[in-house]
Scaffold this motif. Structure first.
Motif, short mmCIF file in Angstrom:
data_model
loop_
_atom_site.label_atom_id
_atom_site.label_comp_id
_atom_site.label_asym_id
_atom_site.label_seq_id
_atom_site.Cartn_x
_atom_site.Cartn_y
_atom_site.Cartn_z
N ASP A 1 -19.65 36.85 18.25
CA ASP A 1 -18.02 36.56 18.55
C ASP A 1 -17.98 35.08 19.31
O ASP A 1 -18.39 35.28 20.54
N LEU A 2 -17.61 34.09 18.87
CA LEU A 2 -17.76 32.73 19.35
C LEU A 2 -16.16 32.39 20.16
O LEU A 2 -15.49 32.52 19.14
N GLY A 3 -16.40 32.18 21.29
CA GLY A 3 -15.14 31.85 22.14
C GLY A 3 -14.49 33.14 22.38
O GLY A 3 -13.16 33.39 22.20
N THR A 4 -15.10 33.90 23.07
CA THR A 4 -14.73 35.52 23.27
C THR A 4 -13.66 35.60 24.37
O THR A 4 -12.88 36.46 24.08
N GLY A 5 -13.39 34.71 25.20
CA GLY A 5 -12.39 34.71 26.42
C GLY A 5 -12.58 36.05 26.99
O GLY A 5 -13.36 36.46 27.58
N THR A 6 -11.57 36.99 26.93
CA THR A 6 -11.46 38.51 27.71
C THR A 6 -12.42 39.20 26.92
O THR A 6 -12.68 40.10 27.68
N GLY A 7 -13.21 38.87 25.88
CA GLY A 7 -14.24 39.90 24.95
C GLY A 7 -13.21 40.71 24.02
O GLY A 7 -13.98 41.41 23.28
N ALA A 8 -11.97 40.43 23.84
CA ALA A 8 -11.30 41.34 22.84
C ALA A 8 -12.08 41.66 21.68
O ALA A 8 -12.29 42.78 21.32
N VAL B 1 -20.12 35.09 23.07
CA VAL B 1 -20.29 33.73 23.98
C VAL B 1 -18.87 33.10 24.19
O VAL B 1 -17.75 33.28 23.45
N ASP B 2 -18.84 32.61 25.43
CA ASP B 2 -17.64 31.69 25.79
C ASP B 2 -18.42 30.64 26.74
O ASP B 2 -19.51 30.67 27.28
N PHE B 3 -17.76 29.46 26.82
CA PHE B 3 -18.29 28.04 27.44
C PHE B 3 -17.85 28.25 28.87
O PHE B 3 -18.57 27.51 29.80
N LYS B 4 -17.01 28.99 29.21
CA LYS B 4 -16.53 28.93 30.69
C LYS B 4 -17.12 30.21 31.48
O LYS B 4 -17.09 31.24 31.02
N ALA B 5 -17.67 29.70 32.57
CA ALA B 5 -18.07 30.89 33.49
C ALA B 5 -17.04 31.71 33.91
O ALA B 5 -17.55 33.21 33.67
N GLU B 6 -15.93 31.63 34.06
CA GLU B 6 -14.82 32.72 34.44
C GLU B 6 -14.61 33.51 33.50
O GLU B 6 -14.36 34.78 33.49
N TRP C 1 -23.05 35.83 26.33
CA TRP C 1 -23.89 34.48 26.93
C TRP C 1 -23.03 33.40 27.18
O TRP C 1 -21.64 33.49 26.92
N GLN C 2 -23.33 32.49 28.16
CA GLN C 2 -22.52 31.47 28.61
C GLN C 2 -23.07 30.11 27.59
O GLN C 2 -24.16 29.94 27.87
N SER C 3 -22.33 29.73 26.71
CA SER C 3 -22.56 28.51 25.86
C SER C 3 -21.33 27.88 25.21
O SER C 3 -20.44 28.36 25.13
N ASP C 4 -21.74 26.49 25.12
CA ASP C 4 -20.94 25.73 24.26
C ASP C 4 -20.97 25.83 22.88
O ASP C 4 -21.85 25.26 22.28
N TRP C 5 -20.26 26.68 22.24
CA TRP C 5 -20.55 27.01 20.92
C TRP C 5 -22.17 27.58 20.77
O TRP C 5 -22.63 28.47 21.64
N TRP C 6 -22.91 26.88 20.04
CA TRP C 6 -24.16 27.48 19.60
C TRP C 6 -25.20 26.90 20.63
O TRP C 6 -26.25 27.50 20.45
N GLN C 7 -24.81 25.72 21.34
CA GLN C 7 -25.94 25.27 22.28
C GLN C 7 -26.97 26.14 22.95
O GLN C 7 -28.24 25.70 22.98
N GLN C 8 -26.46 27.10 23.66
CA GLN C 8 -27.23 27.89 24.57
C GLN C 8 -27.85 29.23 23.65
O GLN C 8 -28.43 29.89 24.34
N ILE C 9 -27.13 29.20 22.47
CA ILE C 9 -27.60 30.62 21.78
C ILE C 9 -29.28 30.58 21.26
O ILE C 9 -29.21 29.69 20.39
#
Ligand code: GLN
Length: 281
Positions: free
Chosen positions: A120-127, A144-149, A168-176
């Motif tokens: 799930d890319l850009g998961t936010g709350t993980g919903a 994955v989400d790019f924001k640590a919070e 994961w913390q990543s800007d889209w695919w970058q750190q996956i």
């Protein structure tokens, strides 16, 4: 402060919320009261004469005031339900929307693999990731989400719900790490920066980074699609949520990225909302 009965508080709070132009004033007043008393609406109907003490009244009126000032109800309550799961929410992410349950429903429909690898890319709350893991315990779900919070929040939600989702913390695919998935899902930021809806309701408060999709509202789809042939298994699916007027463009982007069987689906309000594509074998 004199004692007030639950019934009369509900009545005056509903009236104020109504005057503030909110759509479901009675429901919202009940949500605040339920949150405080940890009781459901049946209790309110059965015991309208139940007296609220001064501390309770003060707390309720603080929340009511915040709501009248436009604060999202979900933030005041600190949690919001998605797919029947109580999720903690925070100002760092989008508040999960009921329409996004359509994305979950369609993902469950298209992917028939019992042990699918899912992201799930850009998961936010993980919903979305958490709903999928809840429904398909055999799936290996990551998010994955790019924001640590947001990552911390999604991990917290996964822990509270006892759902094993790797975040994961990543800007889209970058750190996956390199690898392929059988199912990719995303509700990315997709609003056009000039869309007047950004000045209305909860959207005024939610993070722009979770709402606005670059200069034309479509940047997230380009980022998601760029490495898609490397990231989907043959026969794997990509499903994205998008704006009501983006179905045509998103399906073109899917086709340009080489995905096949591209199909659009409507949300519960009848708006084109989700596009699905498949990597050919
Ligand atoms: N569907 C949301 C709205 O219009 C936006 C969600 C998003 O940008 N992903 O309120």
């Amino acid at each position: 402060m004199p004692e007030t009965s639950l019934g009369s508080w509900l009545q005056q709070a509903s009236q104020q919320l109504h005057q503030a132009g909110l759509d479901s004033p009675c429901h919202e007043a009940q949500c605040l009261l339920s949150h405080l008393l940890q009781k459901n609406t049946a209790f309110f109907y059965a015991r309208p004469e139940f007296l609220l003490d001064a501390d309770q009244l003060q707390q309720l009126n603080v929340w009511l005031q915040q709501r009248l000032e436009g604060q999202p109800l979900a933030w005041i309550l600190g949690q919001w339900e998605f797919w029947g799961l109580p999720l903690k929410v925070s100002p760092a992410t989008l508040i999960p929307r009921a329409d996004t349950e359509r994305l979950v429903e369609l993902a469950l429909m298209v992917c028939q693999q019992p042990n699918a690898r899912v992201l799930d890319l850009g998961t936010g709350t993980g919903a979305v990731a958490l709903a999928l893991k809840k429904e398909r315990p055999g799936w290996r779900v990551e998010a994955v989400d790019f924001k640590a919070e947001a990552v911390a929040l999604a991990r917290d939600n996964a822990r509270s719900l006892k759902l094993d989702v790797k975040i994961w913390q990543s800007d889209w695919w970058q750190q996956i790490p390199p690898g392929q998935y059988d199912l990719l899902v995303s509700n990315p930021p997709y609003i056009h920066p000039n869309d007047p809806h950004l000045m209305q309701g909860d959207l005024r408060f939610e993070p722009v980074s979770a709402l606005v999709g670059g200069k034309d509202g479509l940047q997230a789809y380009r980022d998601l699609l760029a490495p898609i042939q490397l990231r989907l298994t043959p026969g794997g699916y990509l499903l994205v949520e998008h704006g009501y007027d983006q179905a045509g463009t998103v399906s073109q982007l899917f086709s340009l990225a080489g995905l096949g069987s591209v199909q659009g689906y409507r949300d519960y309000a009848g708006q084109p909302r989700v596009t699905v594509g498949c990597r050919n074998h």
